[in-house]
Design a protein around this motif. Sequence first.
Motif, short mmCIF file in Angstrom:
data_model
loop_
_atom_site.label_atom_id
_atom_site.label_comp_id
_atom_site.label_asym_id
_atom_site.label_seq_id
_atom_site.Cartn_x
_atom_site.Cartn_y
_atom_site.Cartn_z
N ALA A 48 4.16 7.50 1.46
CA ALA A 48 4.65 6.76 2.57
C ALA A 48 3.91 5.42 1.97
N SER A 49 4.75 4.18 2.27
CA SER A 49 4.36 2.87 1.81
C SER A 49 4.88 1.77 2.78
N SER A 50 4.24 0.63 2.40
CA SER A 50 4.57 -0.59 3.14
C SER A 50 4.31 -1.66 2.60
N TYR A 51 5.00 -3.14 2.59
CA TYR A 51 4.98 -4.00 2.01
C TYR A 51 5.31 -5.05 2.91
N ASN A 73 9.38 -13.41 2.77
CA ASN A 73 9.47 -13.21 4.26
C ASN A 73 9.90 -12.10 5.02
N TYR A 74 9.36 -10.89 4.53
CA TYR A 74 9.80 -9.82 5.36
C TYR A 74 8.71 -8.79 5.22
N TYR A 75 8.67 -7.55 5.78
CA TYR A 75 7.79 -6.43 5.76
C TYR A 75 8.60 -5.33 5.94
N ASN A 76 8.13 -4.11 5.12
CA ASN A 76 9.01 -2.87 5.26
C ASN A 76 8.24 -1.83 5.39
N PHE A 77 8.76 -0.43 5.67
CA PHE A 77 8.25 0.69 5.83
C PHE A 77 9.18 1.81 4.92
N GLU A 78 8.40 2.50 4.20
CA GLU A 78 9.09 3.49 3.43
C GLU A 78 8.50 4.64 3.29
N SER A 79 9.18 5.98 3.39
CA SER A 79 8.60 7.30 3.21
C SER A 79 9.61 8.08 2.55
N ASN A 80 8.99 9.02 1.47
CA ASN A 80 9.60 9.79 0.55
C ASN A 80 9.15 11.32 0.51
N ALA A 81 9.96 12.22 0.45
CA ALA A 81 9.71 13.75 0.18
C ALA A 81 10.42 13.97 -0.79
N VAL A 122 0.88 -1.52 0.00
CA VAL A 122 -0.06 0.14 0.19
C VAL A 122 0.98 1.19 0.06
N ASN A 123 0.27 2.31 -0.75
CA ASN A 123 1.18 3.61 -0.77
C ASN A 123 0.13 4.74 -0.95
N ILE A 124 0.64 5.70 -0.25
CA ILE A 124 -0.39 6.98 -0.32
C ILE A 124 0.64 8.01 -0.23
N GLY A 125 0.24 9.12 -1.23
CA GLY A 125 1.14 10.14 -1.46
C GLY A 125 0.40 11.37 -2.05
#
Length: 796
Positions: A479-482, A500-508, A466-469
Amino acid sequence: MNYLKISTLIIFMLIYSCVLAQKKTTTAVRITEKIIIEGKLDENVWNTAQDATQFIMYEPDNGKVEDTEKNTIVKVLYDDEAVYFGAILHEKPENILREIALRDDFKTADHFGVYINGYNDGQQDFRFFVSAAGTQMDCIATQSDEDYSWDGIWYSSVKITDEGWVVEMKIPYAAIRFSGEGEQLWGLNFYREVRQNRQRFFWNPVDRNIGSAIVQTGQLEGIKNIKPPTRLFFIPYSSAYVSNNENKTETTFKAGMDIKYGINDSFTLDAILVPDFGQTAFDEVVLNLGPFEQQFNENRPFFTEGVDIFTKGDLLYTRRIGGHPSGNVTLLENEEVIETPNTVNLINALKVSGRTTKGLGIGVMNAVTERTYATVRNTTKGTTRKELVEPLTNYSVVVLDQRFRKNSSVSFVNTNVTRNENFRDANVSALVYNLNTKANTYNLSGDFKYSTINDVVNKNGYSSYVNIGKTNGKYRYSASSYYVSKDFDINDMGIIFTTNYYNFESNASYRIVNPTKHYNTFQLNGNLYSEFHNTTGKLQDSYAELSVSSTTRKNDYIGYGIQGKPFDTYDFYEPRISGRFVKIPKSVYAYVYFSSNYNRKLAIDIQPEIWISDEENRNYYGLEFSPRYRFNNRLQMIYSFNYGLDTNNKGWVAFEGDDIVFTRRDRTVITNSLSGKYSVSNKMTINLTARHYWTYGENLEYLTLENNGELTENSTFNENKDFTYNNWNLDLSYTWWFAPGSQLSFLYRNNAVGNFMYVNRNYTKNIDHLFNNNLNSIFSVSLRYYIDFNTAKNWI
């Protein structure tokens, strides 16, 4: 007084916004007389057509009206067969750049383009460009992609005049898509590139803050009572190959056919019967010491043309189709494998794609590959046998993509691989969404995917993203998460490396829309990323990144960036055993990239980079350097040099009993490439591509991987793991587009691979060994002829 100024400014901005939002409209004039496509516009009927003028700059100064002394005038005519465009592009003749190139290659030249959407729905454009040198470029465009592998049949001619240059184009109705309505209303835009100043213009303004040009078109009125033609095309081909190496010489002949059929106004069937991909570009192979396979570009025309809808959800890696066999050879006592095919032959393939008037895109692709065998020899008896390594296999993709509001979509995707006999089958389904606000200000996108593997052990897995921006304006952010489960697997028809992982990412990011004193474009990006292993919770990756990309007022590109990894992370793939991991140290990476303006005869691309870890002397140093020289409008050469030095690199090399053995090594990679083209005309070109990849590595010590991810000294492993690897490729080709859509090509190709189990730092000796011991040569000729049913029926 201040209130009055503010009110006046607001009123002006509202008026300007309304002007930008209002679609420009031009009218086509029906004709009965014949138009000769020669770049003159000398038929009287051109004088009766309406002028489309006042082009607006797209970049660098978005929104600026074109200069009056460089204005553009476009006229539109039509008859029962085609629509015609005539363009007068004012410019001083000495300022018009006109490098000659082969089809679909823009090079350094001025350009004029026509964007046509026969349904006026903001979903798909057919784009036709012609350069001042007469080269044709065309593509099918969507919001996310321009597909230049598509080649339509259309006609154009250009002439340089004392006042600039003139374009005349004829687009047959068979080359585009439109409804059967009696009165047409098409989406339309015109494009112009003034290459000398790197300026790009559109007739209907395109706001860079909004993004996609496909939803910002004008309109074409006036076309009435035309009928969509039968869209049936046959492209038969024949080819011959002569291959030679130190062992044998072989001659091969092939023949087959491609078929394109317009099922109705919206949907098209593409099929290949007995395909031949022998003249596609070679793969740039490297010595891969990592745990993941090397991913290659797709160069086969069938799998690159019109596949935008099939890439929804990123589930399709078409190199799987006809790729390496999936099965392994089981050896009995005293047996060895003497031949294993690298690829599987494709029997046939077809795809059906299109979009309904309600915005529903439908894509179906299917391909079948043949049974493939390895050859096994009994070393005692001398007998041989065949073992099946890939059965008859069917690959299929189905996509349903519903678009709405011209800027949003929800898609369902399914990929399936079915293998005969007791081989592995796979199925993956996905729901994908891309939602934008009406003004294209904010975006919500993501997916949910589910995979099923039927093998000796059945596995089910899933992933979700999911990603929202904010997607417009000077300031943007997201911001997104996988999340990916352990058993999620798309590798039968797609490609995925880590699970076998999860992540968090943010971008500006911050960007300028209009030029400043020093820059035509400038963008600053910041990114934060963290990734965690599902089972253990360990940190797999984490970094903070800052980068800049910019174009100066002289149109030189400058980019630079820095990435810091402030924490130790853990790699669960390098050990090659599930559940084991190795610790990766903290590090900093930085690069600078400079690309000078390609308008100059001599231009240079250069990128130095460095990676420094907090382990002693464990670093990476890299340099890419590529000068290019344009001798004249026909001849250009490009040289590329890539250098990489990995010091104290630590990686897996072997298993020793229950131990996992790593090595500490120094590795050097050097790649030299040369490419060039000589254009005899805009329909006839000679091309050269040569590449030598050379790498060597010296193992300094062996290490044992402990359960906590640390590496300790290994004093028992003593196998030699030093290496030197060479890979050489050369393609020299002649291509002639002797008729619309028809091509004659000759190709001379040679390649060689060389390996040493020691470090060879002598460049000359490496080259000599390649050419004297391992050189394979292939000469081929291929003829493809394009037959339009509408023309062929007249022959009968």
